[in-house]
Design an enzyme around this catalytic site. Structure first.
Site, PDB file in Angstrom:
ATOM      1  N   ASP A 468      -3.707  59.996  -8.073  1.00  0.00           N
ATOM      2  CA  ASP A 468      -3.854  60.855  -9.235  1.00  0.00           C
ATOM      3  C   ASP A 468      -5.188  61.563  -9.149  1.00  0.00           C
ATOM      4  O   ASP A 468      -6.076  61.070  -8.483  1.00  0.00           O
ATOM      5  CB  ASP A 468      -3.919  59.950 -10.476  1.00  0.00           C
ATOM      6  CG  ASP A 468      -2.642  60.026 -11.246  1.00  0.00           C
ATOM      7  OD1 ASP A 468      -1.711  60.610 -10.702  1.00  0.00           O
ATOM      8  OD2 ASP A 468      -2.589  59.507 -12.360  1.00  0.00           O
ATOM      9  N   ASP A 789      -1.982  55.982 -13.735  1.00  0.00           N
ATOM     10  CA  ASP A 789      -2.481  55.365 -14.957  1.00  0.00           C
ATOM     11  C   ASP A 789      -1.511  55.541 -16.111  1.00  0.00           C
ATOM     12  O   ASP A 789      -1.448  54.722 -16.998  1.00  0.00           O
ATOM     13  CB  ASP A 789      -3.852  55.931 -15.332  1.00  0.00           C
ATOM     14  CG  ASP A 789      -3.850  57.446 -15.327  1.00  0.00           C
ATOM     15  OD1 ASP A 789      -2.761  58.040 -15.152  1.00  0.00           O
ATOM     16  OD2 ASP A 789      -4.911  58.053 -15.493  1.00  0.00           O
TER      17      ASP A 789
END
Length: 1174
Positions: A468, A789
């Protein structure tokens, strides 16, 4: 396995209830039966019994806005009445159970039997003993004292068996303890937001009590059951309880029931907690599973749990829940029960971990070889003895001699078993366990919380990392640095005076109201630090912008509290925007909107001018703005957010559900550029990865220009290289065919060059990961690690070989799907994980190199010795000592080598690289040659060299000879020095490099040496040793030291010249299918076949699921305890959810892999769907 913990828990609660029930307006039973209802039934029941949810809050003496007062006596009382919010874990196995399990080892059983027979025979003195004519096959008579000592060998074997068992059991026990420690750490770290005394506080999940007002938001895993009291756009994934994959929309008036263990997929709100721990829906199911028979009986005595009769419909719904309960196993339950289940779970996870596959294969190969050798040994010994006694010497078989002959045969049998014992590397599982356990403990210090042991080793093989951007590569501290307001592009924060007052007021309102009220900016904790950002970081950036403009958002929020908001469209990955609607004083409505600039601007038809007046905003104005404002911002690596608003008349009231109409014709207030700086240590970490042969790819929801700018700053892409940066749309266009199906060949064209995937949806991330993993484009199968996340990363994290979740910013859902949690959210911790993973792999190879040298030598010595001299020069007890020390201690010594940076200088091994490389094979055979030469020299001419009696052809119970003691001692010395050689497996010269960084290693080598001295000097009869003089000791040590010199000689021989060397422990493609043993001879498998295999695996997985579900259902019908299905399920839980819906047993339909766990067809489950599910 009736487990009492739960039932005590229950009965205690039951008792308390009668005494306390009156003080609070609801009893536990009432609330529990209320939580069993779903949807409209529940609403009706609440209306009839209580009036509304507020009334329930009043009865529970709590306030929907202020929460509980939070005083200690009050909380204590609630815990007493309603129970605590934790589910008692299953009792760990006792040490004795583990000992019993260790005793099940086949080789140990054979040894025990042999030892017991040997003991029995040594106490039986047949009358024919005195008859000299019986056994002159080996000359020499025994004196009385020696005959008495015949029991020692048997006893010694038993003793060493006990040692092995205790070591194994202790190891398992400490592993279990570590695992539980880890578990409780994960549990303590899990916190939840509740309101107490009007303050929003975070408390550990176990502290939540009935009556608490909990704030729930996107990404939460609900920790307890409750009723929804206020909020917006709440959607829940209840598949973990109901098996329904559709998200359930919750609202106060239609379906207010929130159940523990379910996931919030969208929206936010508040709930009042009504059931915790064992009494929550998840808890009830766990109790049914874990508590077993005794518990059931108790309940029957108490009468039914619910009042009177539960209608059948409901109990069916409950069965349904049960089937899914283990699908979910939230972090709360002791994950997977215990280490033993864990092992089982790992066997089923995705595929056998690479290392496990290779080790299993190697162990089987070695075991087969050992069996053959030991069988041949026994046969040769027996034949030689019978031929020699009865044919050559023409002895008659005398009846009174039978026991003596039997004793000989037992001795031969023991020698055979010894050969087998030495051949099988007992220490392998031990080495793996120690190495993994040690690494996991140390990885804690490097901010890696490992949830699945094998993830640690898989990480060493990783070839690709899909990361990410936000929070992993960047700091996740958002600050607005540029803005476009009132026709002016400000490169830094403008002065408030330069912005029109009307525009400014609109801007402040739009930001303050249209963001989660849980997002705040708090003063710094320490002097001089930055203000703390709480909540959604992008919103924090915008609120910070308001403060930078010398305005304040608090008064705006106080004037328009959360309860007064008319409607909220929360942010999700599809909308990419958030909007809030408020009622104005004149009853008209105003909607504030914010979101990704290119998306929101498309919906704008006006823009506020410098004078604060809206003017027309045409598509061509928009294109110009994109070119002049948005792209330059994005190229600086900024995230661009557009803030807009729209007014609606009071009548007719718009149709709020028609989203596309509402979210159009907006007026743009401003566009801001938010900076999220790159973490300082990331570029270096990425450089290390690239040097180690790992490709880093960035997958982000951000705009492509922003993403590219950040990727260049991180060093993921270097200008001038040949790489691809794609947007999600373009990526999908390229990988899908006309029908819109993903094609592997198309993905294969893209992924090798793809470095940045921007504006990507969760599905894109999952598709990319799956595409890379399934690719056969490269000769090595790719091993992919993924970081994530958000809740939306769940599917990709599950699919990946190793999923990393963020410990700080990560949602519960992400943590639940991950294998390793990064406690500091930092990319450089991933590099540490790679180092540890490679280290585990190398440690095991080191151990193997050492262990196999011992094995080869010991087996050949025992075999040839037995065949030539009818007696193995290394006795059973000595062999066991060698096996025990060499195995157990060497595995400790070599498995705890700390990792070094040099591990990152080589390419990953990949799946097909054999465990024992050719260099290692060269070392093993080379050292074996040295050791065998010396041992045979000593065996046949040793007595002349040292002027001592020969130990060959000694009679049955003769005393230990110096000759054989020297051989044993030399053997052990050579192993000790070879242990130092084994520290390097890539043919390095300096074997002492970094030896003092590993104190365990030094301690073990010296310790083994000390014990060896004791055994030789004082071991006597049990160890078949006779004490040696100093000069003999010196010779033994000198020959041992020769190992180090010889090691240098071997290192000089180039491996490439030795073409005859074979590698061992290679995983071919077919071994990756643990489900079925495929025939050994198929070496080449073409693609079509491989696809077929993959289909088979999925099919097996599906069946596995169905079987478990049926088992659950049956259990619920019969009410019996079943550990089995739970175990099986805990393994299935960890599987990636590829098998989406199994429509009929003859065909697996793989719908897009995101639809959550298996939704069961009624036909398969054998009972109708639970009704009452909206």
């Amino acid at each position: 396995m009736g487990d009492l913990t739960n039932s005590d828990f229950y009965s205690k609660n039951q008792r308390n209830e009668s005494s306390h029930g009156g003080e609070l307006g609801c009893t536990m039973e009432e609330l529990r039966s209320l939580m069993e209802l779903r949807g409209t039934e529940a609403v009706v029941k609440i209306k009839e019994t209580y009036g509304d949810t507020e009334a329930i809050c009043r009865r529970l003496k709590t306030s929907p806005t202020e929460g509980l007062p939070g005083t200690a006596p009050d909380l204590e009382k609630r815990k007493q009445i309603f129970g605590q919010n934790f589910i008692p874990p299953k009792k760990p196995k006792t040490f004795l159970q583990l000992v019993w399990e260790a005793l099940q080892d086949v080789t140990l059983i054979i040894l025990e039997i042999a030892a017991i027979i040997s003991l029995g025979l040594s106490f039986y003195h047949p009358p024919g003993e005195s008859n000299e004519g019986c056994a002159t096959a080996q000359g020499g008579a025994e004196d009385e004292g020696e005959a008495e000592a015949g029991w020692i060998e048997g006893a010694a074997i038993l003793l060493s068996v006990i040692c092995v068992v205790l070591v194994t059991a202790f190891n398992d026990w400490s592993k279990e303890k570590q695992f539980r420690g880890l578990q409780s750490r994960i549990e303590q770290e899990q916190k939840f937001t509740v309101v107490r005394a009007g303050q929003v506080v975070q408390i550990p999940v176990a502290e939540i009590v009935v009556g608490d007002i909990a704030q729930i938001k996107y990404g939460d895993l609900l920790p307890a059951d409750g009723l929804f009291i206020q909020g917006n756009d709440l959607k829940i994934d209840e598949s973990s309880l109901t098996g329904e994959s559709d998200q359930v929309r919750k609202s106060v008036d239609k379906d207010p029931m929130l159940l523990s263990g379910t996931h919030v997929m969208e929206g936010s709100g508040r709930m009042v907690v009504t059931a915790v721990g064992v009494n929550s829906q998840t808890g009830i199911i766990f109790t049914l599973l874990g508590a077993g028979g005794e518990e059931e009986e108790k309940k029957d005595k108490k009468g039914k749990m619910q009042d009177g009769n539960v209608d059948s419909n409901q109990s069916k719904a409950k069965q349904q829940d049960g089937a899914a309960a283990m699908e979910m196993q939230p972090l709360k339950s002791a994950e997977g029960g215990d280490a033993d289940d864990k092992k089982k779970a790992n066997m089923h996870k995705k595929e056998k971990s690479v290392l496990q596959g290779k080790l299993t294969k190697l162990a089987v190969q070695i075991g087969k070889a050992g069996l053959v050798m030991s069988a041949i040994t026994v046969i040769i010994l027996v034949l030689y003895f019978t031929v020699d006694t009865f044919v050559v010497n023409k002895k008659p078989w005398l009846a009174e001699c039978t026991p003596v002959y039997v004793q000989y045969f037992v001795k031969f049998f023991i020698i055979g078993v010894t050969v087998l014992v030495v051949a099988v590397p007992e220490g392998l599982p031990l080495a793996v366990t120690i190495s993994l356990a040690y690494s996991v403990k140390k990885m804690m210090k490097d901010n890696n919380l490992v949830r699945h042991l094998d993830a640690c080793e898989t990480m060493g093989n990783a070839t690709a990392i899909c990361s990410d951007k936000t929070g992993t590569l960047t700091t996740n501290r958002m600050t607005v640095v540029q803005a476009y307001v009132g026709d002016v592009h400000y490169k830094e924060i403008p002065e408030p005076s330069s912005i029109n007052a009307k525009t400014l007021e609109l801007l402040v309102n739009a930001i303050a109201i249209n963001s989660a009220y849980t997002t705040k900016i708090l003063p710094p904790e320490k002097e001089g630090a930055l203000p703390r950002q709480v909540g959604n970081k992008t919103e924090c950036g915008l609120l910070g912008f308001v403060l930078d403009l010398k305005q304040d958002y608090e008064p705006v929020r106080n004037q328009m509290p959360e309860e007064k908001l008319y409607k909220v469209y929360t942010f999700n990955s599809v909308r990419k925007s958030m909007s809030t609607i408020v009622k104005m004083p004149d009853d008209s409505f105003r909607m504030y909107s914010k979101g990704a600039s290119e998306i929101v601007l498309k919906k704008c038809c006006k823009i506020l001018s410098g004078a604060g007046e809206p003017r027309v905003f045409r598509p061509r104005d928009r294109d110009e703005m994109v070119k002049k404002v948005i792209e330059p911002m994005a190229c600086d690596g900024l995230r661009t957010i557009c803030v807009a608003y729209r007014d609606f008349p009071s009548s007719p009231e718009p149709d709020w559900d028609n989203e596309s109409d509402i979210l159009s014709e907006l007026t743009c207030i401003c566009v801001v550029g938010i900076e999220d700086p790159v973490r300082p240590e990331v570029p270096e970490a990425i450089r290390k990865c690239q040097r180690a042969g790992i490709t880093v790819r960035m997958v982000t929801g951000d705009n492509i220009n922003t993403a590219r700018a950040i990727a260049i700053k991180c060093g993921i892409i270097h200008p001038g290289e040949d790489f691809l940066c794609l947007e999600g749309k373009e990526f999908n266009r390229r990988i899908r065919n006309e029908k819109g199906e993903v094609e592997q060949e198309r993905i294969d064209k893209i992924w090798p060059k793809l470095r940045v995937l921007a504006r990507s949806s969760p599905t894109d991330k999952h598709t990319l990961v799956k595409g890379i993993i399934d690719s056969t484009h490269t000769e090595q199968r790719q091993v992919v690690a993924v970081t994530g996340d958000g809740t939306n990363d769940g599917p990709a994290l599950k699919k990946a070989d190793v999923g990393f979740a963020m410990g700080i910013a990560g949602t519960d859902v992400a943590k639940e799907a991950s294998d390793i949690i990064l406690t500091d959210d930092n990319f450089s911790s991933i590099v540490k994980a790679v180092m540890w993973g490679r280290n585990v792999y190398d440690s095991i190879s080191k151990f193997l190199q050492f262990q196999l040298t011992v094995n080869v030598v010991a087996v050949i010595v025992a075999f040839t010795g037995a065949c030539i001299t009818q007696d193995s020069p290394l006795k059973a007890v000595q062999m066991l000592w060698v096996n025990l020390i060499m195995d157990t201690f060497a595995s400790l010594a070599l498995a705890t080598e700390p990792p070094t940076e040099t591990l990152l200088l080589r390419k990953p091994y990949g799946r097909n690289k054999p465990l024992i490389s050719r260099t290692m094979m060269k070392n093993i055979l080379g050292h074996a040659v040295y050791q065998l030469t010396l041992i045979f020299t000593l065996l046949f001419v040793g007595e002349k060299m040292f002027q001592i009696d020969s130990g060959r052809n000694a009679p049955l119970h003769s005393p230990p000879s110096e000759h054989y003691t020297i051989i044993f001692n030399t053997f052990v010395m050579m192993q000790l020095f070879n242990e130092i050689n084994a520290r390097k497996i890539h043919g390095e010269r300096n074997v002492f490099d970094g030896i003092f960084r590993n104190p365990i290693f030094c301690t073990i080598v010296l310790g083994t040496f000390a014990i060896q001295i004791v055994i030789v000097q004082f071991g006597g009869k049990p160890f078949s040793c006779s004490p040696l003089q100093l000069d003999q000791w010196m010779w033994c040590i000198f020959i041992g030291l020769g190992e180090l010199v010889w090691g240098q000689v071997i290192a000089t021989i180039p491996t490439s010249r030795l073409t005859f060397l074979k590698e061992a422990g290679r995983l071919t493609q077919k071994e990756e299918t643990p489900e079925e043993e495929l025939n050994e001879d198929v070496e080449e498998i073409d693609h079509a076949e491989r696809e077929l295999r993959r289909g088979q695996i999925l099919w097996f997985r599906g069946l596995n699921r169905i079987q478990t579900q049926i088992e659950v259902v049956n259990t619920f019908k019969s009410g019996a305890s079943f550990q089995g299905a739970l175990r099986r399920q805990s393994s299935v839980t960890s599987q990636s959810q590829d098998v989406a819906n199994l429509s009929s047993p003859s065909r697996v339909s793989l719908s897009n892999a995101l639809s959550s766990p298996t939704s069961l067809p009624p036909a398969a489950a054998g009972h109708p769907r639970g009704e009452g599910v909206p």
